[in-house]
Design a protein around this motif. Structure first.
Motif, mmCIF file in Angstrom:
data_model
loop_
_atom_site.group_PDB
_atom_site.id
_atom_site.type_symbol
_atom_site.label_atom_id
_atom_site.label_comp_id
_atom_site.label_asym_id
_atom_site.label_seq_id
_atom_site.Cartn_x
_atom_site.Cartn_y
_atom_site.Cartn_z
ATOM 1 N N LYS A 136 -1.663 -13.801 -4.016
ATOM 2 C CA LYS A 136 -0.668 -13.491 -2.979
ATOM 3 C C LYS A 136 -0.794 -12.048 -2.522
ATOM 4 N N TRP A 137 -0.947 -11.127 -3.472
ATOM 5 C CA TRP A 137 -1.010 -9.711 -3.112
ATOM 6 C C TRP A 137 -2.341 -9.317 -2.491
ATOM 7 N N VAL A 138 -3.397 -10.031 -2.838
ATOM 8 C CA VAL A 138 -4.674 -9.792 -2.160
ATOM 9 C C VAL A 138 -4.520 -10.060 -0.666
ATOM 10 N N ASP A 139 -3.881 -11.172 -0.324
ATOM 11 C CA ASP A 139 -3.690 -11.520 1.094
ATOM 12 C C ASP A 139 -2.819 -10.483 1.805
ATOM 13 N N ILE A 140 -1.775 -10.034 1.136
ATOM 14 C CA ILE A 140 -0.876 -9.048 1.750
ATOM 15 C C ILE A 140 -1.606 -7.723 1.972
ATOM 16 N N GLN A 141 -2.274 -7.232 0.935
ATOM 17 C CA GLN A 141 -2.970 -5.947 1.047
ATOM 18 C C GLN A 141 -4.123 -6.013 2.044
ATOM 19 N N ARG A 142 -4.788 -7.159 2.102
ATOM 20 C CA ARG A 142 -5.897 -7.292 3.057
ATOM 21 C C ARG A 142 -5.402 -7.046 4.480
ATOM 22 N N GLU A 143 -4.275 -7.636 4.854
ATOM 23 C CA GLU A 143 -3.742 -7.440 6.200
ATOM 24 C C GLU A 143 -3.283 -6.006 6.415
ATOM 25 N N GLU A 144 -2.729 -5.390 5.373
ATOM 26 C CA GLU A 144 -2.288 -3.991 5.493
ATOM 27 C C GLU A 144 -3.484 -3.055 5.673
ATOM 28 N N PHE A 145 -4.564 -3.329 4.970
ATOM 29 C CA PHE A 145 -5.780 -2.515 5.135
ATOM 30 C C PHE A 145 -6.381 -2.717 6.527
ATOM 31 N N LYS A 146 -6.435 -3.947 6.978
ATOM 32 C CA LYS A 146 -7.015 -4.237 8.297
ATOM 33 C C LYS A 146 -6.217 -3.539 9.390
ATOM 34 N N ARG A 147 -4.895 -3.450 9.203
ATOM 35 C CA ARG A 147 -4.050 -2.793 10.212
ATOM 36 C C ARG A 147 -4.398 -1.321 10.369
ATOM 37 N N LEU A 148 -4.992 -0.720 9.337
ATOM 38 C CA LEU A 148 -5.413 0.684 9.410
ATOM 39 C C LEU A 148 -6.755 0.841 10.120
ATOM 40 N N GLY A 149 -7.323 -0.262 10.577
ATOM 41 C CA GLY A 149 -8.595 -0.208 11.287
ATOM 42 C C GLY A 149 -9.798 -0.181 10.363
ATOM 43 N N LEU A 191 0.821 -1.202 0.000
ATOM 44 C CA LEU A 191 0.000 0.000 0.000
ATOM 45 C C LEU A 191 0.859 1.257 0.000
ATOM 46 N N HIS A 192 0.383 2.281 -0.688
ATOM 47 C CA HIS A 192 1.001 3.600 -0.602
ATOM 48 C C HIS A 192 0.042 4.542 0.132
ATOM 49 N N ILE A 193 0.472 5.774 0.324
ATOM 50 C CA ILE A 193 -0.303 6.703 1.157
ATOM 51 C C ILE A 193 -1.659 7.008 0.527
ATOM 52 N N GLY A 194 -1.747 6.948 -0.801
ATOM 53 C CA GLY A 194 -3.034 7.152 -1.461
ATOM 54 C C GLY A 194 -4.034 6.072 -1.102
ATOM 55 N N HIS A 195 -3.547 4.814 -0.996
ATOM 56 C CA HIS A 195 -4.423 3.718 -0.552
ATOM 57 C C HIS A 195 -4.949 4.006 0.852
ATOM 58 N N ALA A 196 -4.048 4.436 1.739
ATOM 59 C CA ALA A 196 -4.440 4.680 3.132
ATOM 60 C C ALA A 196 -5.492 5.777 3.214
ATOM 61 N N LEU A 197 -5.284 6.861 2.486
ATOM 62 C CA LEU A 197 -6.271 7.944 2.447
ATOM 63 C C LEU A 197 -7.614 7.413 1.943
ATOM 64 N N ASN A 198 -7.574 6.713 0.837
ATOM 65 C CA ASN A 198 -8.787 6.222 0.189
ATOM 66 C C ASN A 198 -9.583 5.300 1.102
ATOM 67 N N LYS A 199 -8.917 4.301 1.643
ATOM 68 C CA LYS A 199 -9.639 3.315 2.452
ATOM 69 C C LYS A 199 -10.105 3.915 3.783
ATOM 70 N N THR A 200 -9.363 4.866 4.319
ATOM 71 C CA THR A 200 -9.779 5.491 5.578
ATOM 72 C C THR A 200 -11.026 6.336 5.385
ATOM 73 N N ILE A 201 -11.081 7.088 4.294
ATOM 74 C CA ILE A 201 -12.294 7.868 4.015
ATOM 75 C C ILE A 201 -13.489 6.933 3.877
ATOM 76 N N LYS A 202 -13.305 5.841 3.130
ATOM 77 C CA LYS A 202 -14.389 4.871 2.971
ATOM 78 C C LYS A 202 -14.827 4.325 4.327
ATOM 79 N N ASP A 203 -13.856 4.025 5.178
ATOM 80 C CA ASP A 203 -14.173 3.462 6.486
ATOM 81 C C ASP A 203 -14.959 4.448 7.337
#
Length: 969
Positions: free
Chosen positions: A138-151, A67-79
């Motif tokens: 493989k990358w779905v599993d990795i990104q899923r855990e990275e997204f979950k870590r952001l709450g 994930l990059h910072i754009g992913h974090a911004l995007n998913k946090t707004i959605k959350d």
């Protein structure tokens, strides 16, 4: 406030809480994630009955990297959208998804082959596709855990993947709706082509960067004119001059375009340097507004304008190709080049004439179709000229590494050799690049499959219009709300002017275009495309069970055609669909088909970055308008791009990237989430070390507010609760502010305005509460006995606690859970399982609010006056003061006398008077008619509450005031 002696200190009601000052978020957040997973918070929320559904449909990120910072911004707004709507009483659903097909993954697998010296094309296509599937998985599993870590909350156990068999079956089925409704067609037209990736690209896959191009001014000699004009005798031998930044397209030229609305003239060179390309005596046709610039570029010393040349004359002229008769040309360019009118020609740059190669430009193609120009096929898929092209065969336009090949130079040199140039140069301009390879693209004529956006569809879904374009434009204006509104304008203009949708890609990893064409038939022939519902049904059924790989299996053609058709008479199409068609179809297999989808297959919200106006918002709109007649969304929310602290675009080469994982490791995910809440995400936002420090400071202040409430509510029970009618004015004022804030919070969350929500709550917490209400009520909370005033204050603190904790829970998911569990521990307890509390209407009290606004204004003057005394070391604390406050306005004076103004000012006493303001009185210009005369408090210092009062020492308990004596008794 605290006692001077140990025995009195122990009698105070000091805050009691285990809530730590230091958050320790990086270490503690994972435990809360485990707890939520154990409780099954997301699933428990789905069990709440009687709620209206609210669905945010996830725009799928690509499964190919961290994930990059754009992913974090995007998913946090959605959350925040999902959580806030859940807490406002909806059944708020979020199914995360991933885009799994397409070139980036295929490219990674090819890189692995190249590293091993293997030929990708030698590998069985199904085996290759399975490697792509494993890579994406493989990358779905990795990104899923990275997204979950952001709450991020959601249905993580059952996300959607575009490569799931059901998804592939639906994508194929949606494609075949275009096949059946008549919008699908095969055409040969120029598309943006990536020589590096060897495939056509859609506009959504293009980004524009500065690029340094060759520029040439080329002579097209006039060889004849249509009879009856007289132009033959006047202009024969004159040269029409064109200017182009793509010299490699000259071998494909078929016409020269002009604009009938421009002013043109015949110009003669009267002086030029010896050996110059533009020679003395030569005549050129040029647009008048550009003639001087052209002559300057051509190094012409002197020239004259001979006369006007009308559009009627130009329209009848015939030129020769500049390479006509060239040695070794084998007659390739021995054809006429007509002059044709075109509205796309301008006199802003160039010569006023545009060289037209229908195979290599959008405007050129349109003009070519209109006038029946011949298409050329001079450029092959690797970005080189076909081997059989005279003089230039095999020359490369763009190399496999994305660099310029020798084609431009070869063409320029040959034009110079035959005397066809008058000037050459270089220009830096904005040029299309592939957003994946970052390499320049070219316009190339290839057979592709298109969805016609202006063809009538008779499917009974024409409420928004009869064509895809009409339906899309009407949906934008009539069915969708845009946040910010500028998003509407951007997408509308794109849809309004867009060409037909290129659906096909010449790659392997994707959903194939599941169609068959008649062998030896032309696209224009009736029956060229096989349109049979039974064949379509067999394909969908097979894809459901086996996935799209079965399209490539041996015997697939005969299997799908069945007994009704002879496989020898039909050609199976092996192009794959544009991945934007994949993601554009997600509304069908997520919203329509899943139990946690929506009844009508329409999402309440699509939320993505502003680049998705040309991406997912765009393709979803086109796809849904083609298959269901309308947009698949009711709200479209857009965020901007993330820049560094100086406003620069983030780049690894610049070293200014911010990696979400690093922020989480240093500060915790809540700090990253708070940064999102504090920024105006609708515009480009900035992030960096200094900005994050500021965010962390805001977090600490807010955390201290929550800690004070927790400590002051120790052992609070329902028996301590006080009704509104029995509360002091100050408490009722706080409740009024809460009622105002409740409306602002709900309105803000409903409008996706997280910056507005957080700003309002944070200012309330730090200004109204910490700096005012808490400051005033600390004395009563710490020093009062079981008084009505203290019980009222604790009641209000309990109310504040429930509202602040829930209001902030969508933003600070970890911290508010920690705050909640401090008071409500338990295996099944979670703040994320509750709703925002309802606010009684009778809390609103505008007259009371107006009165306390006056009180606070006067308090500001008193506080400022005392601060001067403190700075001058006349006093050490405000309790040493007993100021006299002069108030000119009688209404304000009455208001002040109606409250305990000494407590409000945190002084031991205060005198209020309407007498004229003395000259020595402290004033503030912005608070008219108020003056403060400082005086020290009279009496002794109470050793328990520290107030200086005359009655200290006259009670049963020595050295305390009457209030403290009563509390001790």
């Amino acid at each position: 406030m605290c006692a001077d002696t140990p025995e009195y200190k122990d009698t105070l009601n000091l805050p009691k809480t285990d809530f730590p000052m230091r958050a320790g978020l990086p270490k503690r957040e994972p435990a809360w994630l485990e707890r939520w997973e154990k409780i099954g918070v997301y699933d428990k929320l789905r069990e709440k009955e009687g709620r209206d559904p609210f669905t945010l449909h996830d725009g799928p990120p690509y499964a190919n990297g961290h994930l990059h910072i754009g992913h974090a911004l995007n998913k946090t707004i959605k959350d925040m959208i999902v959580r806030s709507h859940q807490m406002m009483g909806y059944d708020s659903r979020y199914v995360p998804g991933w885009d799994c097909h397409g070139l980036p993954i295929e490219w990674k697998i090819e890189e692995q082959y190249r590293a091993k010296g293997q030929d990708k094309d030698a590998v069985d296509v199904v085996e290759f596709r399975q490697e792509c599937r494993a890579f994406a998985d493989k990358w779905v599993d990795i990104q899923r855990e990275e997204f979950k870590r952001l709450g991020i909350t959601g249905n993580w156990e059952n996300p959607y993947l575009t490569m799931d068999y059901h998804a592939e079956a639906v994508i194929a089925g949606e494609f075949m709706k275009f096949l059946m409704n008549g919008t699908l067609y095969q055409g040969s037209k120029p598309v943006m082509w990536s020589p590096v990736e060897k495939t056509a690209l859609a506009e959504a896959e293009i980004e524009y960067h500065d690029h340094k191009s060759h520029t040439i001014w080329v002579k097209f000699p006039i060889v004849r004119a249509v009879e009856k004009t007289g132009a033959r005798s006047q202009l024969l031998g004159v040269n029409v001059v064109i200017w182009t930044t793509t010299p490699w397209t000259i071998p494909s030229n078929r016409a020269v375009a002009f604009n009938p609305d421009l002013s043109y003239g015949l110009y003669k060179v009267t002086a030029a340097p010896e050996g110059n390309w533009a020679q003395k005596g030569e005549h050129y046709l040029l647009a008048d507004n550009l003639a001087e610039d052209v002559m300057k570029a051509a190094k012409v010393e002197e020239f004259v304008r001979k006369r006007d040349v009308s559009a009627e004359q130009l329209d009848l002229l015939i030129c020769a190709h500049p390479l006509r008769g060239v040695s070794g040309g084998e007659g390739e360019w021995d054809y006429d080049v007509p002059m044709l009118p075109g509205d796309h020609v301008t006199d802003e740059a160039g010569t006023g004439f545009v060289h037209t190669a229908p195979s290599h430009g959008a405007d050129d193609f349109i003009l070519g179709v209109k006038h029946g120009l011949q298409m050329t096929h001079n450029v092959i898929e690797d970005g080189s000229f076909r081997a059989s092209l005279p003089l230039f065969g095999g020359e490369v336009i763009i190399t496999p590494k994305g660099k310029e090949g020798g084609a431009n130079t070869a063409v320029i040199n040959k034009l110079a050799e035959v005397g066809a140039l008058i000037a050459r140069g270089r220009v830096t301009h904005s040029y299309p690049h592939s957003w994946r390879s970052k390499a320049p693209v070219i316009f190339r004529n290839t057979p592709q499959w298109f969805a016609a956006v202006d063809r009538d569809i008779e499917d009974g879904q024409g409420e928004m219009g009869d064509t895809i374009r009409e339906r899309a434009l009407n949906s934008i204006d009539k069915l969708v709300k845009w946040t910010p509104q500028a998003g509407r304008n951007r997408l509308y203009s794109m849809i309004e002017s867009r060409p037909d949708w290129v659906l096909s890609r010449q790659r392997a990893w994707g959903v194939p275009l599941t169609c068959f064409v008649k062998k030896d038939a032309l696209p224009s022939d009736e029956g060229f495309l096989l349109q049979d519902p039974a064949v379509n049904a067999r394909i969908v059924e097979a894809f459901e069970v086996e996935g799209a790989d079965c399209w490539y299996a041996e015997g697939a053609k005969a299997r799908f055609l069945g007994n009704e058709y002879d496989p020898e008479e039909w050609v199976q199409v092996y192009d794959v669909l544009d991945v934007w068609f994949d993601s554009g179809s997600t509304h069908a297999f997520v919203l329509r088909d899943r139990e946690d989808g929506t009844k009508d297959g329409i999402a309440d919200v699509y939320m993505e970055g502003t680049d998705q106006h040309r991406g997912w918002f765009h393709s979803s709109l086109l796809q849904a308008c083609g298959t269901k007649g309308r947009a698949p969304y009711r709200n479209v929310v857009t965020h901007g791009f993330t820049l560094d602290e100086k406003g620069n675009k983030m780049s690894k080469s610049l070293g200014n990237t911010i990696v979400p994982e690093k922020v989480v490791q240093q500060y915790g995910a809540d700090i990253l989430r708070l940064w999102v809440a504090q920024t105006d995400y609708t515009a480009d936002q900035r992030i960096g070390p200094e900005i994050l420090k500021g965010v962390a400071d805001s977090y600490r202040r807010l955390r201290n507010t929550m800690r004070f409430m927790l400590g002051s509510l120790s052992e609070f029970s329902e028996a301590d609760r006080v009704e509104l009618a029995d509360m002091p004015e100050l408490e009722r004022w706080v409740l009024h502010r809460l009622a105002e804030l409740d409306h602002k919070v709900r309105t803000g969350y409903a409008a996706f305005d997280f910056q507005g929500v957080f700003s309002a709550v944070f200012n309330f917490a730090t200004v109204d509460l910490s700096s005012f209400y808490f400051d005033i009520r600390k004395d009563a909370l710490y020093c009062d006995g079981d008084t009505p005033r203290r019980r009222a204050a604790r009641t209000v603190l309990d109310i504040l606690y429930h509202r602040l904790t829930t209001w902030l829970a969508p933003i600070l998911v970890f911290t508010m859970e920690e705050v909640w569990l401090e008071r409500f521990p338990g295996d099944e307890s979670s703040v994320h399982l509750v709703d925002f509390p309802d606010t009684p209407a009778d809390w609103l009290n505008e007259p009371l609010a107006a009165k306390w606004a006056q009180v606070r204004e006067v308090r500001r003057v008193v506080t400022a006056a005392l601060e001067i005394q403190r700075t001058d070391k006349v006093i050490g604390a405000s309790l040493e003061a007993a100021p006299t406050v002069h108030v000119r306005n009688e209404e304000v004076l009455i208001a002040l006398k109606g409250v305990n103004f000494a407590d409000v000012c945190i002084t031991s006493s205060v005198s209020l008077t309407g007498d004229p303001l003395p000259a020595e009185a402290f004033r503030m210009p912005e608070v008219e008619g108020v003056g403060v005369v400082f005086e020290k408090a009279d009496g002794a210092k109470c050793q328990r509450c520290w107030k200086i009062l005359p009655d200290v020492g006259s009670h049963a308990h020595a050295a305390v005031c009457g209030r403290c004596d009563e509390a001790l008794s």
